[in-house]
Design a protein around this motif. Structure first.
Motif: not given
Length: 658
Positions: A234-245
Motif C-alpha cells: 500500500d504505497f500511498p500509506a507507506w508515504r506517511t512514514f517513509l522519506t524515500s521509496l
C-alpha cells in the motif's frame, strides 16, 4: 590551543560539508553504489579496500546489512566493532551508507524475517533499533535507514504474532456472509487484505521506533518481486512514514514472467510502478543485480555490461535518484557465497563495474540535468488493481497450456499495454488505481487503460465514472470486472459498471491459444477468450458517458500480444483510439524492442533510448525540438543522432540533451 581550535573548526566544516542534513530530496544528484557485505573474518584493511574501490569507480553510496547476529553478545549487549570499521572506511572515502536493519535470525536465512514470531521478539527488535540508531546516528557516513530487507512474503507464517494480529484485525474487518442483494459470499480476500495491512503497520512501527532516536536521516524500504507481490504493498500509506521509496529488481529472482530480451522492459515496468507508488517522495532502486548467480536465484545468469548500463539508464529515465547494486564483494559462506558481485575474487573491478562507472561519470558531468528531471507525460496511464491479483491467486491454476489461466496474467496484460505504447516512444504510466488522481476537473486528452483486471470492487465505480464524465477516455480490455471484491461473477449478480460501460456481457467464449479479433479496422492477436457484449455483433463497444467515452474490448488482446510476441497490432490499435499528447516526442511508427523515455530538466529535454532488438535500427522521431544545444550525454558504439533520426546499435543506449 589556537592550532587545536583551528583543527576543530576544520573538522566541523568537513563534517558539515559531508554529512547528510535531512532525508534524500528529489533534487539530489543521483546516487550510485553497491552493497558491501560485512561479515566476521574480514580485516579493517580489506573492508577499507572495498570502499576505496567504490570511490575509484565513480560510486558515492553503499548499502550495508546490519547483521544483529554478528553484533549480539551473550550478555544481551552489542559489539559494533566490525561494522565500525565499515563506517570509518566510508567516512574516509566519502561513501554514503544506507544501513539495513537485519535482526537476529537463522544462519541460513538470507533474506531475513519479515515479521517477529511473537511480542517478545518484537521487543528485542525494538531494543536493537535503539542500540543501532543511537550508536550510528551521528556518523558522518550515515545517509539513511532501510527499515527491513524486502518486505513481502508468499504466505504469512503461522505464529503467535500473526494469529493475534489477525484476530484483532478481524474485529474491525468482519467477513461478510452475504452480498447486500442476497448472494452468499463463498470466497473472500480477507487474508490478502490483512497481509497488506500488517505489512504497512509493521513497517510503520519500525519507522516510529527509528524516529524516537533519529529524526533527520532518510527512512527507506525496498519492496521486491513486484510482479508477484504488488498486492501486498500500500504505497500511498507507506508515504506517511517513509522519506524515500525503493525496490529490489533482480532479473534472476524477480523477472520470471519475462525472457531475457524482455528484462529491460521488466525493469521499466518495475521502475514505473515504484515511481507511481512514491508519489511526491524521491525513489531509487535499492537493489539491482550486479553479478553472477551461480546456484541461487530462480534463473541463472550474469548481467552483461550492456544490461548494467541499460538498467541504470532505465531507472534514471523513470526519475529515480540512482541505484545500488547487489553487491560489490562476495559473501564467504552459505547460500549466495561467491555470487552476485561486481568485483572478481582478486578484488579487481569487473566489466560490469566499469560499465556502471561510465554511467555515473556521465551523470556527474551533467549533474544539473539529473537533479530533478520530470517525465513528459503522454496522457496515457495503465492501471492495475490489487484485488485482481488477489482474485487470481485464489482462482487461477497452473495450466501449462494457457498463460491466461496461470498466475501472472493480470499483470502481464498491463505490462503488454505498457510495452505496446513504449515501442511507439510514448511515456505511458503504470500505476495502482489508488495512486491515480481523480480530483481534477477536466480529463480531456487523458486516457486510462484497464487491461484484464479480473476483479474490480464496486467502490471504484464513482471514481471511474467521474474520470470519464469529465472528458477522459477509458479503455477496458479482457476479463476486466469479471469478479467483484468478494469473487462473485459480476455479470450474474448485478453488473456495477453497466451504466459506465454501456452494457453487459452475454458470455466469454474460450476459443484458442491464439486467434484474431477485428477491432476498428485492426486485426489483433488474442489469447483464449472472446467476449460477446450483449445485444451487439461488434467485438468493441464504444459508449459516450458525460464528456468522455468508454472503449470496451472484452477479449484478451493484451495477453494475445504477450503470448504471440507480436506487439505491432496492439500498439497501432492503442495509438489510433486513445487520446494522447500529440506534441510529445515519440517514434514515427512502432519499433519492436525499442524503449524510450523523454524527460524535462529545466529548459532542457532529455531523450533516453535503448535498443533491445538484434539489429541496427534507424528511428525517426516526431516533434523533435529544433535546438543548437544538442549534446550526447552517453552513447554506445554505433549510437548517434542526426537530424530527427536516432541510429541505434543492437543492445545500444543513447542519451541526448536537446
Amino acid at each position: 590551543m589556537k592550532r587545536l581550535t583551528l583543527l576543530s573548526l576544520l573538522l566541523l566544516f568537513v563534517y558539515a560539508a559531508y554529512s547528510q542534513h535531512g532525508p534524500l530530496q528529489k533534487n539530489n544528484i543521483p546516487l550510485f553504489g553497491a552493497q558491501i557485505f560485512i561479515e566476521p573474518g574480514q580485516s579493517p584493511e580489506l573492508i577499507d579496500s572495498w570502499f576505496q574501490t567504490l570511490h575509484d569507480n565513480g560510486m558515492n553510496a553503499c548499502r550495508i546489512r546490519m547483521f544483529e547476529s554478528y553484533m549480539l553478545q551473550a550478555d544481551g549487549t552489542w559489539d559494533f566493532t566490525l561494522f565500525d570499521y565499515a563506517f570509518h572506511a566510508a567516512t574516509r572515502h566519502n561513501i554514503k551508507i544506507y544501513a539495513t536493519f537485519f535482526p537476529a535470525t537463522e544462519k541460513t536465512d538470507i533474506g531475513g524475517w519479515k515479521f517477529p514470531v511473537d511480542e517478545a521478539q518484537k521487543d528485542k527488535f525494538a531494543r536493537f533499533i535503539q542500540a543501532l540508531v543511537t550508536h550510528y546516528k551521528d556518523s558522518p557516513a550515515l545517509y539513511g535507514w532501510v527499515l527491513i530487507n524486502e518486505p513481502g512474503i508468499d504466505a504469512l507464517p503461522d505464529t503467535p504474532f500473526i494469529r493475534d494480529s489477525y484476530a484483532d484485525w478481524k474485529q474491525e474487518n468482519p467477513s461478510k456472509e452475504y452480498k447486500s442483494n442476497g448472494y452468499p459470499v463463498l470466497m473472500d480476500t480477507q487474508k490478502q487484505k490483512f497481509q497488506t495491512d500488517i505489512n504497512t503497520s509493521f513497517l510503520r512501527w519500525i519507522a516510529d521506533e527509528i524516529r524516537k532516536y533519529d529524526t533527520s536521516h532518510d527512512v527507506h524500504v525496498n519492496n521486491h518481486a513486484i510482479f508477484q507481490n504488488y498486492g501486498q504493498y500500500d504505497f500511498p500509506a507507506w508515504r506517511t512514514f517513509l522519506t524515500s521509496l525503493g525496490g529490489s529488481a533482480h532479473a534472476a529472482w524477480h523477472f520470471g514472467y519475462f525472457d531475457r530480451q524482455q528484462y529491460a522492459l521488466a525493469m521499466l515496468a518495475n521502475a514505473e510502478i515504484i515511481r507511481s507508488g512514491a508519489g511526491n517522495l524521491p525513489w531509487f532502486m535499492t537493489e539491482l543485480q550486479g553479478g553472477n548467480n551461480t546456484y541461487s536465484g530462480l534463473n541463472a545468469m550474469c548481467p552483461t555490461p550492456e544490461e548494467i548500463v541499460q538498467w541504470l539508464w532505465i531507472t534514471l529515465g523513470c526519475e529515480s535518484k540512482g541505484s545500488i547494486f547487489w553487491m560489490l564483494n562476495p559473501r564467504s559462506s552459505g547460500i549466495e557465497a561467491g555470487e552476485w558481485t561486481m568485483i572478481d575474487f582478486q578484488g579487481k573491478p569487473t566489466e560490469r563495474l566499469v560499465a556502471a562507472k561510465e554511467v555515473s561519470q556521465a551523470v556527474t558531468a551533467n549533474a544539473a540535468l539529473f537533479r530533478e528531471p520530470h517525465i513528459i507525460p503522454s496522457g496515457i496511464d495503465v492501471v492495475y488493481f490489487n484485488e485482481s491479483l488477489w482474485a487470481e491467486s485464489l482462482m487461477a491454476i497452473k495450466d501449462d497450456r494457457y498463460p491466461g489461466r496461470q498466475p501472472g496474467a493480470v499483470i502481464k496484460s498491463p505490462v503488454a499495454c505498457l510495452r505496446a505504447l513504449t515501442e511507439r516512444g510514448l511515456n505511458a504510466g503504470l500505476k495502482n488505481i489508488n495512486e491515480y488522481d481523480f480530483t481534477q476537473h477536466d480529463y480531456s486528452g487523458k486516457s486510462i487503460i484497464i487491461a484484464n483486471q479480473i476483479s474490480i470492487p464496486a467502490k471504484y465505480r464513482e471514481s471511474l465514472e467521474t474520470f470519464v464524465a469529465r472528458g477522459g477516455t477509458l479503455l477496458v480490455e479482457g476479463l476486466t470486472a469479471f469478479f467483484d471484491e468478494d469473487l462473485h461473477n459480476t455479470m450474474n449478480t448485478g453488473f456495477t459498471f453497466e451504466k459506465l460501460f454501456g452494457g453487459n456481457i452475454s458470455e466469454f467464449i474460450l476459443k484458442d491459444n491464439l486467434f484474431d479479433v477485428k477491432a476498428n479496422g485492426h486485426t489483433l492477436p488474442t489469447h483464449l477468450w472472446y467476449g460477446h457484449i450483449a445485444g451487439q455483433q461488434d467485438a468493441v463497444g464504444v459508449h459516450t458517458f458525460g464528456k468522455g467515452q468508454v472503449i470496451w474490448l472484452p477479449s484478451t488482446v493484451a495477453l494475445g500480444a504477450f503470448v504471440s510476441g507480436d506487439y505491432r497490432p496492439l500498439s497501432d490499435y492503442l495509438v489510433s483510439v486513445l487520446p494522447h499528447s500529440t506534441s510529445a516526442i515519440s517514434f514515427d511508427k512502432h519499433y519492436s524492442n525499442m524503449l524510450m523515455r523523454t524527460l524535462k530538466a529545466g529548459k532542457e529535454t532529455l531523450v533516453i533510448c535503448i535498443n533491445k532488438s538484434e539489429r541496427q535500427e534507424n528511428v525517426l522521431l516526431n516533434n523533435l525540438p529544433e535546438t543548437k544545444n544538442r549534446k550526447i550525454i552517453y552513447a554506445n558504439t554505433g549510437c548517434n543522432i542526426t537530424g530527427d533520426k536516432l541510429m541505434m546499435s543492437p543492445e545500444g543506449v543513447l542519451v541526448v540533451q536537446l
